[in-house]
Design an enzyme around this catalytic site. Sequence first.
Site, short mmCIF file in Angstrom:
data_model
loop_
_atom_site.label_atom_id
_atom_site.label_comp_id
_atom_site.label_asym_id
_atom_site.label_seq_id
_atom_site.Cartn_x
_atom_site.Cartn_y
_atom_site.Cartn_z
CG HIS A 253 -3.36 8.75 14.64
ND1 HIS A 253 -4.41 7.93 14.28
CD2 HIS A 253 -2.73 8.13 15.67
CE1 HIS A 253 -4.41 6.84 15.06
NE2 HIS A 253 -3.39 6.95 15.91
N GLY A 254 -4.45 9.72 11.18
CA GLY A 254 -5.36 9.04 10.28
C GLY A 254 -6.58 8.43 10.97
CG ASP A 255 -9.05 5.75 13.67
OD1 ASP A 255 -9.90 6.58 14.06
OD2 ASP A 255 -9.21 4.51 13.77
CB ALA A 256 -6.62 11.68 15.60
CG ASN B 271 -7.06 4.77 17.82
OD1 ASN B 271 -7.22 3.67 18.35
ND2 ASN B 271 -7.60 5.09 16.66
#
Length: 270
Positions: A194-197, A201
């Site tokens: 995801h990259g920003d879990a 979010n």
Amino acid sequence: MSVKPLAFIPEHGVLVPERLLALAQGDSIRPVWVNGVGGVTFRMGEGTGRERYVKYAAAGTPESDFAREAARMEWAGRFSPVPEVLEQGADEQGSWLATRAMAGASAVDPVWVARPEQAARAIGAGLRALHDALPVEGCRFSWSVVDRLEGFEARIASGGSPADWGNGYSRFTVEQARKMLCTPPPIDKLVVCHGDACAPNTLLDRDGNFAGHVDLGAIGVADRWADLAVAAWSTEWNYGLGYERLVYEAYGIQPDAERIAYYRMLWDLT
């Protein structure tokens, strides 16, 4: 001690940009989220059947390029529940990304902050569902250690110093931190991360089950621990101590202390 991020649900004092007033076309508009780098998310058309969310960032802020996120979201939406992109654009004042509203509420909605065990499990289950659904083969996006180390070097080049580092990392010199970041643990399993879990979010349905993900601007191929370490860490920021293990349990994995420590350091310093 962890440092709580600067993102928050606004209560007042957020100015609506003129561009967004035009995009609202007479529908209601209110701010619902302010992130740590100056971006604001607005909710439009509540209760009209055409509800949507618009992320806005002033020109020159770190989150001012939404074309990147739109491309990633459109790709990920072929495999996993994420918002549908309606519009993306920019002018001299700022940039915006409009998406169709999804059913569900953020895991940091007051309802779920009051039920942290259920929320933490949904975060873990949702992350596992995302990792299982997004195909590594054919994904053109990367979130590798090498890519992210550029952020560390940029931070140092812009005058950043250990004195500015939180979470205990200020005890290291720049060279010590660089050496540690440049020696990651062996990859456990490559997935599309995801990259920003972080908790905000993940969306939950009314029953507290995973419903979808938002904020996909950093999506890309990386070791699954790059997401896992931060997703579990974020429960501390949003719910308090004691819920990290529930994220790992719901994901279906045992905590890996070495990888957790490394990817949290990478997150904080890049």
